[in-house]
Design a protein around this motif. Sequence first.
Motif, mmCIF file in Angstrom:
data_model
loop_
_atom_site.group_PDB
_atom_site.id
_atom_site.type_symbol
_atom_site.label_atom_id
_atom_site.label_comp_id
_atom_site.label_asym_id
_atom_site.label_seq_id
_atom_site.Cartn_x
_atom_site.Cartn_y
_atom_site.Cartn_z
ATOM 1 N N GLY A 91 0.810 -1.206 0.000
ATOM 2 C CA GLY A 91 0.000 0.000 0.000
ATOM 3 C C GLY A 91 0.845 1.257 0.000
ATOM 4 N N THR A 92 1.896 1.273 0.794
ATOM 5 C CA THR A 92 2.781 2.430 0.856
ATOM 6 C C THR A 92 3.408 2.712 -0.493
ATOM 7 N N TRP A 93 3.940 1.687 -1.125
ATOM 8 C CA TRP A 93 4.627 1.870 -2.404
ATOM 9 C C TRP A 93 3.663 2.302 -3.500
ATOM 10 N N ALA A 94 2.555 1.588 -3.637
ATOM 11 C CA ALA A 94 1.617 1.863 -4.722
ATOM 12 C C ALA A 94 0.985 3.241 -4.577
ATOM 13 N N ASN A 95 0.566 3.604 -3.372
ATOM 14 C CA ASN A 95 -0.073 4.902 -3.151
ATOM 15 C C ASN A 95 0.875 6.046 -3.450
ATOM 16 N N ALA A 96 2.108 5.962 -2.933
ATOM 17 C CA ALA A 96 3.072 7.037 -3.128
ATOM 18 C C ALA A 96 3.449 7.177 -4.590
ATOM 19 N N ALA A 97 3.668 6.052 -5.275
ATOM 20 C CA ALA A 97 4.060 6.098 -6.681
ATOM 21 C C ALA A 97 2.962 6.727 -7.532
ATOM 22 N N ALA A 98 1.718 6.314 -7.302
ATOM 23 C CA ALA A 98 0.608 6.860 -8.078
ATOM 24 C C ALA A 98 0.446 8.354 -7.824
ATOM 25 N N THR A 99 0.617 8.780 -6.578
ATOM 26 C CA THR A 99 0.445 10.186 -6.228
ATOM 27 C C THR A 99 1.574 11.036 -6.796
ATOM 28 N N LYS A 100 2.790 10.527 -6.785
ATOM 29 C CA LYS A 100 3.917 11.273 -7.370
ATOM 30 C C LYS A 100 3.729 11.447 -8.872
ATOM 31 N N ASN A 101 3.262 10.404 -9.528
ATOM 32 C CA ASN A 101 3.021 10.510 -10.967
ATOM 33 C C ASN A 101 1.945 11.562 -11.255
ATOM 34 N N LEU A 102 0.885 11.559 -10.446
ATOM 35 C CA LEU A 102 -0.172 12.551 -10.611
ATOM 36 C C LEU A 102 0.362 13.958 -10.353
ATOM 37 N N ALA A 103 1.219 14.113 -9.371
ATOM 38 C CA ALA A 103 1.792 15.428 -9.071
ATOM 39 C C ALA A 103 2.567 15.976 -10.260
ATOM 40 N N GLY A 104 3.318 15.110 -10.937
ATOM 41 C CA GLY A 104 4.068 15.557 -12.106
ATOM 42 C C GLY A 104 3.148 16.048 -13.218
ATOM 43 N N ARG A 105 2.085 15.314 -13.474
ATOM 44 C CA ARG A 105 1.137 15.734 -14.515
ATOM 45 C C ARG A 105 0.439 17.038 -14.121
ATOM 46 N N THR A 106 0.150 17.190 -12.840
ATOM 47 C CA THR A 106 -0.542 18.391 -12.367
ATOM 48 C C THR A 106 0.331 19.627 -12.535
ATOM 49 N N ARG A 107 1.599 19.504 -12.198
ATOM 50 C CA ARG A 107 2.525 20.639 -12.387
ATOM 51 C C ARG A 107 2.608 21.029 -13.863
ATOM 52 N N GLU A 108 2.673 20.051 -14.736
ATOM 53 C CA GLU A 108 2.760 20.348 -16.166
ATOM 54 C C GLU A 108 1.542 21.115 -16.649
#
Length: 227
Positions: free
Chosen positions: A205-222
């Motif tokens: 859960g820790t790995w999957a949640n953090a990875a998905a959220t980081k990917n979303l953060a990158g798209r949001t900044r763009e």
Amino acid sequence: MTEAPQKPASLAAAENAEPPGSLWARMKADPQYAPEHLALEAVRRLGPEAAEWVRLTRADNPEITPDELADLAVKRFTTLARISGAVSGATGLPGAVLDVGVLAWNQARMVLHVAAAYDHDPSASERATDLLVLQRVHKAAQSARVALGVAAGRERAVRLLGGAASGPLSGAMVRLGVKLAGMAGVRAAKKVFAKMIPGAAVVLGTWANAAATKNLAGRTRELYRPA
């Protein structure tokens, strides 16, 4: 002795965020449009909070840049995502659905905070469209707008009729879990596995949640950062 400064209400609320009960009821009754219901509710409830957070943070730190504001938001909500999969205590399918719902809600909160950091109105209706595209529920803004219109109409109908009948609870929960997992960027099977295998919730859960959220953060900044 000097008292420690109190955390603004908007920030305190962010530490224990989860979808409100009324939203869960709508999503369970209408799982096909669960992401759209979540996006609409997030903009209504969390948009003003994001705007207030930016206002207060800028008042305390007049020299802070939009990028630095966005960094703060991403760090806070990535941390929440990292721990959200292991704290609910619920197991099996209900626990998996709860986890991905909380994750999708906090990811929406992050997106709205980042939008506000770059001076986009987090309460504007267009943010719901942004959420669905950024979270890859829809590939294009036009299809997202159409789906949001359908979900809003179904919500009004439910209110007028005083409720909505749904299919068997187990089937509705499966459909809801799949929809929310897709919105949060986490495969539903992984979440169920994490809830059914002792100790797996913390690691997976820790790995999957953090990875998905980081990917979303990158798209949001763009999307929101000025060119």
